[in-house]
Design an enzyme around this catalytic site. Structure first.
Site, short mmCIF file in Angstrom:
data_model
loop_
_atom_site.label_atom_id
_atom_site.label_comp_id
_atom_site.label_asym_id
_atom_site.label_seq_id
_atom_site.Cartn_x
_atom_site.Cartn_y
_atom_site.Cartn_z
N HIS A 18 5.69 12.28 53.87
CA HIS A 18 6.56 11.27 54.48
C HIS A 18 6.22 11.05 55.94
O HIS A 18 6.20 9.92 56.42
CB HIS A 18 8.04 11.68 54.37
N CYS A 61 12.49 11.29 44.81
CA CYS A 61 12.61 11.09 46.24
C CYS A 61 13.93 10.39 46.53
O CYS A 61 14.31 9.47 45.82
CB CYS A 61 11.44 10.25 46.74
N HIS A 121 5.56 17.13 49.89
CA HIS A 121 6.28 15.86 49.79
C HIS A 121 6.82 15.44 51.16
O HIS A 121 6.62 14.30 51.60
CB HIS A 121 7.42 16.03 48.78
N GLU A 122 7.50 16.35 51.84
CA GLU A 122 8.09 16.01 53.14
C GLU A 122 7.01 15.79 54.19
O GLU A 122 7.13 14.88 55.03
CB GLU A 122 9.09 17.09 53.59
#
Length: 178
Positions: free
Chosen positions: A150, A104, A146-147
């Site tokens: 966030h 990351c 993953h995004e």
């Protein structure tokens, strides 16, 4: 010959938000204004992602608490996927769970084997408000998950358990940026 501009070419590189900053652990707000400020944010995010040599970047990683992410990421067949999603919703996670290396830009230099589904579908809109549906497999599915994490206030370390989690948290504590 390429038609149109290169994403990020007119953007400015913004400082990255690092693990520990509260904006990374706060769910992002829905975008309601689709004007020039949003277009500029997307351009800046592409410029920042490319400068940091990443494959994806969420708005809170540049200190902006809005539901936006950009990506320029290959899948497992080395097909390039390029775009952005505003107000994304993960609408499908399926396939096998694969534990693979994940890093990351907000945890520079660190990586941990993180379990992710190998197929993901995300729906949302573009910076101009047009509907978009993005299908990802393999590494690109990992990027989409993953995004999306966030934007809900999560980081990949939240998915890591046991000795892998303890190891990455020790590395975070020793990191010069921590």
């Amino acid at each position: 010959m390429r038609h149109g501009s290169i994403p990020g070419a007119s953007g400015r590189v913004r400082p990255l938000t690092l693990l520990g900053d509260p904006v990374l652990h706060t769910p992002c707000a829905e975008v309601t204004d689709f004007g020039p400020q949003l277009a500029a944010l997307v351009e800046d995010m592409f410029a920042t992602m490319y400068a940091a040599r990443g494959v994806g970047l969420a708005a809170n990683q540049v200190g902006v608490g809005l539901q936006v992410f950009v990506y320029d990421c290959p899948d497992d067949e080395d097909v390039r996927h390029l775009g952005h999603v505003v107000n994304p919703r993960v609408v499908d996670l399926d396939g096998v769970t694969v534990r693979g290396p994940e890093g990351c830009l907000s945890l520079p230099g660190l990586e941990a084997a993180t379990p992710r589904f190998d197929h993901t579908v995300v729906e949302g809109v573009t910076a101009t408000g047009e509907p978009v549906r993005v299908h990802g497999t393999g590494f690109f599915a990992r990027c989409l998950q993953h995004e999306s994490d966030h934007l809900t206030g999560g980081v990949y370390v939240d998915h890591v358990t046991g000795w892998r989690r303890r190891r990455v948290l020790r590395q975070v504590a020793r990191a010069d940026w921590s």
